[in-house]
Write a protein that holds these residues in place. Structure first.
Motif, PDB file in Angstrom:
ATOM      1  N   LEU A   1      16.773 -31.712  59.192  1.00 45.64           N
ATOM      2  CA  LEU A   1      17.103 -30.548  59.770  1.00 45.64           C
ATOM      3  C   LEU A   1      18.406 -30.027  59.229  1.00 45.64           C
ATOM      4  O   LEU A   1      19.136 -30.686  58.481  1.00 45.64           O
ATOM      5  N   ARG A   2      18.565 -28.646  59.220  1.00 44.20           N
ATOM      6  CA  ARG A   2      19.739 -27.976  58.501  1.00 44.20           C
ATOM      7  C   ARG A   2      20.549 -27.180  59.686  1.00 44.20           C
ATOM      8  O   ARG A   2      19.927 -26.640  60.078  1.00 44.20           O
ATOM      9  N   LEU A   3      21.617 -27.746  59.910  1.00 49.95           N
ATOM     10  CA  LEU A   3      22.595 -26.909  60.830  1.00 49.95           C
ATOM     11  C   LEU A   3      23.074 -25.733  59.901  1.00 49.95           C
ATOM     12  O   LEU A   3      23.624 -26.138  58.722  1.00 49.95           O
ATOM     13  N   SER A   4      23.596 -24.785  60.536  1.00 50.97           N
ATOM     14  CA  SER A   4      24.310 -23.705  59.871  1.00 50.97           C
ATOM     15  C   SER A   4      25.522 -23.318  60.948  1.00 50.97           C
ATOM     16  O   SER A   4      25.352 -23.714  62.265  1.00 50.97           O
ATOM     17  N   CYS A   5      26.579 -22.902  60.322  1.00 55.29           N
ATOM     18  CA  CYS A   5      27.932 -22.301  61.175  1.00 55.29           C
ATOM     19  C   CYS A   5      28.456 -21.271  60.639  1.00 55.29           C
ATOM     20  O   CYS A   5      28.963 -21.294  59.354  1.00 55.29           O
ATOM     21  N   ALA A   6      28.199 -19.963  61.409  1.00 59.50           N
ATOM     22  CA  ALA A   6      28.688 -18.843  60.896  1.00 59.50           C
ATOM     23  C   ALA A   6      30.065 -18.616  61.339  1.00 59.50           C
ATOM     24  O   ALA A   6      30.462 -18.725  62.639  1.00 59.50           O
ATOM     25  N   ALA A   7      31.048 -18.172  60.548  1.00 60.40           N
ATOM     26  CA  ALA A   7      32.266 -17.934  60.956  1.00 60.40           C
ATOM     27  C   ALA A   7      32.652 -16.340  61.091  1.00 60.40           C
ATOM     28  O   ALA A   7      32.072 -15.902  60.036  1.00 60.40           O
ATOM     29  N   SER A   8      33.337 -15.938  61.660  1.00 61.08           N
ATOM     30  CA  SER A   8      34.029 -14.800  61.788  1.00 61.08           C
ATOM     31  C   SER A   8      35.516 -14.690  62.127  1.00 61.08           C
ATOM     32  O   SER A   8      36.098 -15.769  62.653  1.00 61.08           O
ATOM     33  N   GLY A   9      36.024 -13.659  62.041  1.00 61.50           N
ATOM     34  CA  GLY A   9      37.610 -13.609  62.168  1.00 61.50           C
ATOM     35  C   GLY A   9      38.343 -13.677  60.998  1.00 61.50           C
ATOM     36  O   GLY A   9      38.180 -12.915  59.984  1.00 61.50           O
ATOM     37  N   ARG A  10      39.471 -14.400  60.935  1.00 62.66           N
ATOM     38  CA  ARG A  10      40.429 -14.781  59.767  1.00 62.66           C
ATOM     39  C   ARG A  10      39.584 -15.052  58.655  1.00 62.66           C
ATOM     40  O   ARG A  10      38.293 -15.489  58.516  1.00 62.66           O
ATOM     41  N   THR A  11      40.009 -14.882  57.203  1.00 63.36           N
ATOM     42  CA  THR A  11      39.266 -15.184  56.061  1.00 63.36           C
ATOM     43  C   THR A  11      38.674 -16.830  56.157  1.00 63.36           C
ATOM     44  O   THR A  11      39.427 -17.596  56.292  1.00 63.36           O
ATOM     45  N   PHE A  12      37.561 -16.729  55.813  1.00 64.19           N
ATOM     46  CA  PHE A  12      36.990 -17.938  56.088  1.00 64.19           C
ATOM     47  C   PHE A  12      37.177 -18.710  54.807  1.00 64.19           C
ATOM     48  O   PHE A  12      37.118 -20.010  55.031  1.00 64.19           O
ATOM     49  N   GLY A  13      37.198 -18.354  53.659  1.00 63.17           N
ATOM     50  CA  GLY A  13      37.271 -18.945  52.380  1.00 63.17           C
ATOM     51  C   GLY A  13      38.428 -20.072  52.171  1.00 63.17           C
ATOM     52  O   GLY A  13      38.372 -20.854  51.402  1.00 63.17           O
ATOM     53  N   GLY A  14      39.641 -19.761  52.985  1.00 69.27           N
ATOM     54  CA  GLY A  14      40.453 -20.624  52.657  1.00 69.27           C
ATOM     55  C   GLY A  14      40.491 -21.937  53.691  1.00 69.27           C
ATOM     56  O   GLY A  14      41.422 -22.734  53.548  1.00 69.27           O
ATOM     57  N   TYR A  15      39.598 -22.054  54.630  1.00 68.03           N
ATOM     58  CA  TYR A  15      39.648 -23.321  55.586  1.00 68.03           C
ATOM     59  C   TYR A  15      38.996 -24.413  54.993  1.00 68.03           C
ATOM     60  O   TYR A  15      37.663 -24.449  54.666  1.00 68.03           O
ATOM     61  N   GLN A  48      42.577 -16.219  64.386  1.00 70.55           N
ATOM     62  CA  GLN A  48      41.745 -16.935  65.056  1.00 70.55           C
ATOM     63  C   GLN A  48      40.389 -16.759  64.314  1.00 70.55           C
ATOM     64  O   GLN A  48      40.169 -15.937  63.558  1.00 70.55           O
ATOM     65  N   VAL A  49      39.617 -17.976  64.440  1.00 64.12           N
ATOM     66  CA  VAL A  49      38.099 -18.079  64.018  1.00 64.12           C
ATOM     67  C   VAL A  49      37.420 -18.442  64.881  1.00 64.12           C
ATOM     68  O   VAL A  49      37.430 -19.176  65.713  1.00 64.12           O
ATOM     69  N   GLN A  50      36.181 -17.678  64.814  1.00 67.33           N
ATOM     70  CA  GLN A  50      35.086 -17.969  65.789  1.00 67.33           C
ATOM     71  C   GLN A  50      34.062 -18.708  65.141  1.00 67.33           C
ATOM     72  O   GLN A  50      33.537 -18.320  63.873  1.00 67.33           O
ATOM     73  N   LEU A  51      33.455 -19.756  65.662  1.00 61.97           N
ATOM     74  CA  LEU A  51      32.287 -20.345  64.624  1.00 61.97           C
ATOM     75  C   LEU A  51      31.378 -20.716  65.745  1.00 61.97           C
ATOM     76  O   LEU A  51      31.348 -20.719  66.845  1.00 61.97           O
ATOM     77  N   VAL A  52      30.114 -20.213  65.171  1.00 62.65           N
ATOM     78  CA  VAL A  52      28.712 -20.301  66.039  1.00 62.65           C
ATOM     79  C   VAL A  52      27.762 -21.329  65.184  1.00 62.65           C
ATOM     80  O   VAL A  52      27.347 -20.849  64.121  1.00 62.65           O
ATOM     81  N   GLU A  53      27.215 -22.436  65.854  1.00 58.79           N
ATOM     82  CA  GLU A  53      26.345 -23.096  65.087  1.00 58.79           C
ATOM     83  C   GLU A  53      24.915 -22.921  65.481  1.00 58.79           C
ATOM     84  O   GLU A  53      24.828 -22.341  66.597  1.00 58.79           O
TER      85      GLU A  53
END
Length: 129
Positions: free
Chosen positions: A18-32, A1-6
């Motif tokens: 504007l600059r949007l950000s999206c922080a990911a948590s959970g499984r390894t982010f780097g492969g997605y 699972q990957v959780q994403l928060v904008e």
């Protein structure tokens, strides 16, 4: 699972940025593969931009090409969307999304929601004229 928060949405005047950000948590982010979609009132959700797992390739909808830039920092588990020269038609809820791992796509790939597995809750961007 990957959780994403904008974050980073808000109200901006025409021509602004504007600059949007999206922080990911959970499984390894780097492969997605990471992407951004948007949904304006009364319209279907549409593809905006995507970036491969290594940041080596980026893809943009024609409507934002030359104005928006997607980037990622795998060390920070974050993907960014820099939006410049904003127009009223950019007003929408912007969604961050994560898709296939370790995949490259052809330059004219027809991006669909089905290409992505994980979605954030969205952040509102409003461009006033």
């Amino acid at each position: 699972q990957v959780q994403l928060v904008e974050s980073g949405g808000g109200l901006v005047q025409v021509g602004g940025s504007l600059r949007l950000s999206c922080a990911a948590s959970g499984r390894t982010f780097g492969g997605y593969t990471m992407g951004w979609f948007r949904q304006a009132p009364g319209k279907e959700r549409e593809f905006v931009t995507a970036i491969t797992w290594d940041g080596g390739r980026t893809y943009y909808a024609d409507s934002v090409k030359g104005r928006f830039t997607i980037s990622r920092d795998n060390a920070k588990n974050t993907v960014y969307l820099q939006m410049n020269s904003l127009k009223p038609e950019d007003t929408a809820i912007y969604y961050c999304t994560a898709g296939r791992r370790y995949t490259y796509y052809r330059s004219n790939y027809n991006w669909r929601e089905e290409d992505f597995d994980y979605w954030g809750q969205g952040t509102q961007v409003t461009v006033s004229s």
